[in-house]
Design a protein around this motif. Sequence first.
Motif, mmCIF file in Angstrom:
data_model
loop_
_atom_site.group_PDB
_atom_site.id
_atom_site.type_symbol
_atom_site.label_atom_id
_atom_site.label_comp_id
_atom_site.label_asym_id
_atom_site.label_seq_id
_atom_site.Cartn_x
_atom_site.Cartn_y
_atom_site.Cartn_z
ATOM 1 N N SER A 67 0.844 -1.194 0.000
ATOM 2 C CA SER A 67 0.000 0.000 0.000
ATOM 3 C C SER A 67 0.875 1.238 0.000
ATOM 4 O O SER A 67 1.875 1.289 0.720
ATOM 5 N N TRP A 68 0.482 2.201 -0.797
ATOM 6 C CA TRP A 68 1.146 3.495 -0.790
ATOM 7 C C TRP A 68 0.374 4.425 0.125
ATOM 8 O O TRP A 68 -0.858 4.494 0.061
ATOM 9 N N ARG A 69 1.065 5.161 0.996
ATOM 10 C CA ARG A 69 0.442 6.204 1.801
ATOM 11 C C ARG A 69 0.405 7.463 0.940
ATOM 12 O O ARG A 69 1.439 7.900 0.429
ATOM 13 N N VAL A 70 -0.779 8.017 0.772
ATOM 14 C CA VAL A 70 -0.945 9.188 -0.091
ATOM 15 C C VAL A 70 -1.636 10.299 0.680
ATOM 16 O O VAL A 70 -2.316 10.059 1.677
ATOM 17 N N ASP A 71 -1.452 11.536 0.207
ATOM 18 C CA ASP A 71 -2.077 12.687 0.846
ATOM 19 C C ASP A 71 -3.476 12.962 0.317
ATOM 20 O O ASP A 71 -4.319 13.501 1.022
ATOM 21 N N ASP A 72 -3.731 12.629 -0.954
ATOM 22 C CA ASP A 72 -5.013 12.913 -1.594
ATOM 23 C C ASP A 72 -5.432 11.690 -2.403
ATOM 24 O O ASP A 72 -5.090 11.556 -3.581
ATOM 25 N N ILE A 73 -6.175 10.803 -1.763
ATOM 26 C CA ILE A 73 -6.526 9.535 -2.400
ATOM 27 C C ILE A 73 -7.404 9.736 -3.628
ATOM 28 O O ILE A 73 -7.250 9.034 -4.630
ATOM 29 N N ALA A 74 -8.306 10.712 -3.591
ATOM 30 C CA ALA A 74 -9.176 10.948 -4.744
ATOM 31 C C ALA A 74 -8.348 11.346 -5.972
ATOM 32 O O ALA A 74 -8.608 10.866 -7.080
ATOM 33 N N LEU A 123 -4.235 8.192 5.384
ATOM 34 C CA LEU A 123 -4.417 8.050 6.822
ATOM 35 C C LEU A 123 -5.146 9.247 7.393
ATOM 36 O O LEU A 123 -5.000 10.372 6.908
ATOM 37 N N LYS A 124 -5.910 9.022 8.470
ATOM 38 C CA LYS A 124 -6.683 10.062 9.110
ATOM 39 C C LYS A 124 -5.994 10.547 10.393
ATOM 40 O O LYS A 124 -5.261 9.802 11.015
ATOM 41 N N GLY A 125 -6.314 11.773 10.766
ATOM 42 C CA GLY A 125 -5.877 12.316 12.055
ATOM 43 C C GLY A 125 -4.387 12.242 12.271
ATOM 44 O O GLY A 125 -3.608 12.526 11.371
#
Length: 129
Positions: A67-74, A123-125
């Motif tokens: 999984s890639w951690r991204v800032d803007d999934i949309a 990721l949230k929060g």
Amino acid sequence: MLSTQPVDPLLLVTDLEVAREFYSGKLGLEVLFEDGEQFITFGCGGDTRIVVTKSSTGTKDEATQVSWRVDDIAAEVAELRARGVEILEFPDLNTVEGIADVGFALAAWFEDPGKNSLGLLQLKGDLGS
């Protein structure tokens, strides 16, 4: 110790040329090195890499393997779709436009040509910082 060392996930594929086109052409990852017959190593963010290696059977695992951690999934989902990547829909996860709220993150999934399950996580929060 291992806690300070980078990790290179290894994914099994049956066709290295098809994998090269997917990871380099569709995902936009740079080929760092390859041996031509057994593996290709692609660069990702920071000092992370993905290694795809030739296998006669491919993967048997259906779980998400990378999984890639991204800032803007949309935006990432839109970019992948524009490059011809099929984003998977999961009615049991209530995906909307391919994106699911899984509690701690927004998530989306797609498969490589070897049927390896790949994901995106926003990721949230506090987890996202």
